[in-house]
Design an enzyme around this catalytic site. Structure first.
Site, PDB file in Angstrom:
ATOM      1  N   PHE A  11       0.808  -1.220   0.000  1.00  0.00           N
ATOM      2  CA  PHE A  11       0.000   0.000   0.000  1.00  0.00           C
ATOM      3  C   PHE A  11       0.845   1.275   0.000  1.00  0.00           C
ATOM      4  O   PHE A  11       0.828   2.066  -0.949  1.00  0.00           O
ATOM      5  CB  PHE A  11      -0.946  -0.039   1.202  1.00  0.00           C
ATOM      6  N   GLU A  84       5.805  -7.228   7.361  1.00  0.00           N
ATOM      7  CA  GLU A  84       4.497  -7.749   7.740  1.00  0.00           C
ATOM      8  C   GLU A  84       3.897  -6.712   8.676  1.00  0.00           C
ATOM      9  O   GLU A  84       4.547  -6.278   9.622  1.00  0.00           O
ATOM     10  CB  GLU A  84       4.636  -9.097   8.446  1.00  0.00           C
ATOM     11  N   THR A 100      10.717 -11.283   8.699  1.00  0.00           N
ATOM     12  CA  THR A 100      10.707 -10.200   7.717  1.00  0.00           C
ATOM     13  C   THR A 100      11.147  -8.876   8.323  1.00  0.00           C
ATOM     14  O   THR A 100      12.013  -8.184   7.784  1.00  0.00           O
ATOM     15  CB  THR A 100       9.307 -10.046   7.105  1.00  0.00           C
ATOM     16  N   THR A 125       6.550   2.770  12.524  1.00  0.00           N
ATOM     17  CA  THR A 125       5.160   2.997  12.903  1.00  0.00           C
ATOM     18  C   THR A 125       5.066   3.596  14.295  1.00  0.00           C
ATOM     19  O   THR A 125       5.932   3.349  15.146  1.00  0.00           O
ATOM     20  CB  THR A 125       4.377   1.664  12.868  1.00  0.00           C
ATOM     21  N   ASP A 126       4.006   4.352  14.534  1.00  0.00           N
ATOM     22  CA  ASP A 126       3.779   4.877  15.882  1.00  0.00           C
ATOM     23  C   ASP A 126       3.428   3.780  16.878  1.00  0.00           C
ATOM     24  O   ASP A 126       3.457   4.002  18.095  1.00  0.00           O
ATOM     25  CB  ASP A 126       2.691   5.957  15.875  1.00  0.00           C
ATOM     26  N   ASN A 182      -1.585   6.054  11.442  1.00  0.00           N
ATOM     27  CA  ASN A 182      -2.332   5.206  10.510  1.00  0.00           C
ATOM     28  C   ASN A 182      -2.511   5.889   9.159  1.00  0.00           C
ATOM     29  O   ASN A 182      -3.020   6.999   9.084  1.00  0.00           O
ATOM     30  CB  ASN A 182      -3.709   4.872  11.087  1.00  0.00           C
ATOM     31  N   TYR A 210     -14.292  -3.932  16.555  1.00  0.00           N
ATOM     32  CA  TYR A 210     -13.727  -4.441  17.798  1.00  0.00           C
ATOM     33  C   TYR A 210     -14.258  -3.659  19.001  1.00  0.00           C
ATOM     34  O   TYR A 210     -14.313  -2.418  18.982  1.00  0.00           O
ATOM     35  CB  TYR A 210     -12.203  -4.329  17.797  1.00  0.00           C
ATOM     36  N   ARG A 217      -7.415   6.630  16.543  1.00  0.00           N
ATOM     37  CA  ARG A 217      -6.242   6.603  15.680  1.00  0.00           C
ATOM     38  C   ARG A 217      -6.044   7.986  15.054  1.00  0.00           C
ATOM     39  O   ARG A 217      -7.005   8.714  14.802  1.00  0.00           O
ATOM     40  CB  ARG A 217      -6.391   5.557  14.566  1.00  0.00           C
ATOM     41  N   ARG A 276      -9.911  -7.085  20.100  1.00  0.00           N
ATOM     42  CA  ARG A 276      -8.599  -7.641  19.764  1.00  0.00           C
ATOM     43  C   ARG A 276      -7.754  -7.770  21.028  1.00  0.00           C
ATOM     44  O   ARG A 276      -7.782  -6.913  21.910  1.00  0.00           O
ATOM     45  CB  ARG A 276      -7.909  -6.718  18.760  1.00  0.00           C
ATOM     46  N   HIS A 279      -5.420  -4.682  22.474  1.00  0.00           N
ATOM     47  CA  HIS A 279      -5.839  -3.608  21.574  1.00  0.00           C
ATOM     48  C   HIS A 279      -5.442  -2.240  22.142  1.00  0.00           C
ATOM     49  O   HIS A 279      -5.900  -1.841  23.213  1.00  0.00           O
ATOM     50  CB  HIS A 279      -7.351  -3.675  21.376  1.00  0.00           C
TER      51      HIS A 279
END
Length: 338
Positions: A11, A84, A100, A125-126, A182, A210, A217, A276, A279
């Protein structure tokens, strides 16, 4: 410059390839991707024949392959998107993420050091910072926030970040790291929240949410993210971490309600499901450092960006329908006749 973009069929990676080919046509882009489930060459069909772009299929964790590729290509810059990334998948199979995200990063770092790369950039990533309490709206992640991971995914990304910084301190490898909030935008794989909710709502299917949907986010348009990375590559200080945030905090429910409204679909499609494991409650980035040092500012508001994103998915139904059917995985064979 000759730039290796790893994970360029994913992406954010494919959006970065598009951005760089348009913004810097004088540069040469080599896209390395293993084409696991989230890698989609259909996202790059419109640039496949560009003279300053070519694709290589391969695994960043295959040290022998990586060494051979660097020896042949003589890259100036490496931008590592290959990872990943889906938290749910990391909970069911952590080992793939370690291989990975950590071992793959090590292979790239070793080759970058051996072959004299002038800038190695790690896209992080944050989520390496853990989360923030919902009630403390005054708290934000800064580059000095301690790493406090919640999932095997974020732990593997934190491990790769520390490895990158160690190569700067120990070996003097010119590195930078960016940690983003995100992302959303065109070409996002439909397992992620925004395209998942869009495609299911479009098909009048239930939307699994969830917990209570109150998790927050900070949303960043992928084009703003690409512009920030480009700035870091050209002006960022070696050995530094830069946070990239969109100033767009939304609860998951707020985002879903907006999608339903744009599609004129009923809120009765929403189904709350078991939360999740681990989460995170809230992510919120303070991007003051990159704004102050490099002059970066996000161009997209969330309201503008999400509407453009929904319009893109409406106009590119074949793209996501091929993914849902699995047909996208045949594109490589069609394109390269192997």
């Amino acid at each position: 410059m000759k730039i290796l973009v790893t994970g360029g069929a994913g992406f954010i990676g494919c959006n970065f390839v598009h951005y760089m080919l348009e913004k810097h046509p004088e540069d040469e882009i080599v896209n390395l991707d293993l084409l696991t489930y989230a890698g989609n060459l259909e996202s790059l069909a419109d640039v496949a024949d560009a003279k300053n772009y070519h694709f290589v299929k391969g695994d960043i964790a295959d040290m022998e392959f990586i060494d051979s590729l660097f020896s042949k290509e003589h890259f100036d810059v490496v931008v590592n998107f290959a990872a990943e990334t889906h938290v749910d998948r990391s909970i069911t199979d952590p080992g793939v993420f370690v291989r990975t995200n950590v071992m793959g990063t090590q292979a790239l770092l070793d080759a970058s050091r051996k072959y004299g790369v002038v800038r190695y950039h790690q896209v992080s990533t944050d989520e390496v910072y853990g989360d923030l309490p919902l009630e403390r709206k005054d708290l934000f992640f800064t580059e000095e926030t301690p790493l406090h991971t919640s999932s095997p995914y974020s732990a593997s990304k934190a491990g790769s970040d520390l490895l990158v910084l160690s190569y700067f301190r120990t070996f003097g490898l010119p590195v930078t790291i960016s940690r983003c909030s995100n992302n959303y935008g065109a070409y996002q794989f439909p397992e992620k929240m925004i395209p998942l909710m869009f495609t299911r709502a479009f098909n009048d299917e239930t939307l699994p949410v969830y917990g209570t949907g109150e998790n927050v986010r900070d949303w960043l348009h992928v084009k703003d993210h690409c512009a920030a990375i480009d700035l870091i590559l050209r002006k960022g200080r070696e050995g530094e971490v830069y946070n990239i945030g969109g100033h767009n905090e939304k609860t998951n429910l707020e985002v879903i309600h907006l999608i339903l409204k744009e599609l004129n679909k009923p809120e009765s499609l929403i189904r709350f499901v078991e939360d999740r494991k681990g989460h995170d409650l809230r992510y919120a980035i303070d991007p003051a450092k990159i704004e102050r040092e490099l002059g970066w500012k996000p161009e997209y508001t969330f309201e503008t960006g999400i509407r453009q994103t929904i319009a893109w998915y409406m106009e590119h139904r074949d793209w996501w329908q091929h993914i849902l059917s699995g047909d996208y995985q045949n594109y490589f064979k069609k394109m390269y006749k192997i």
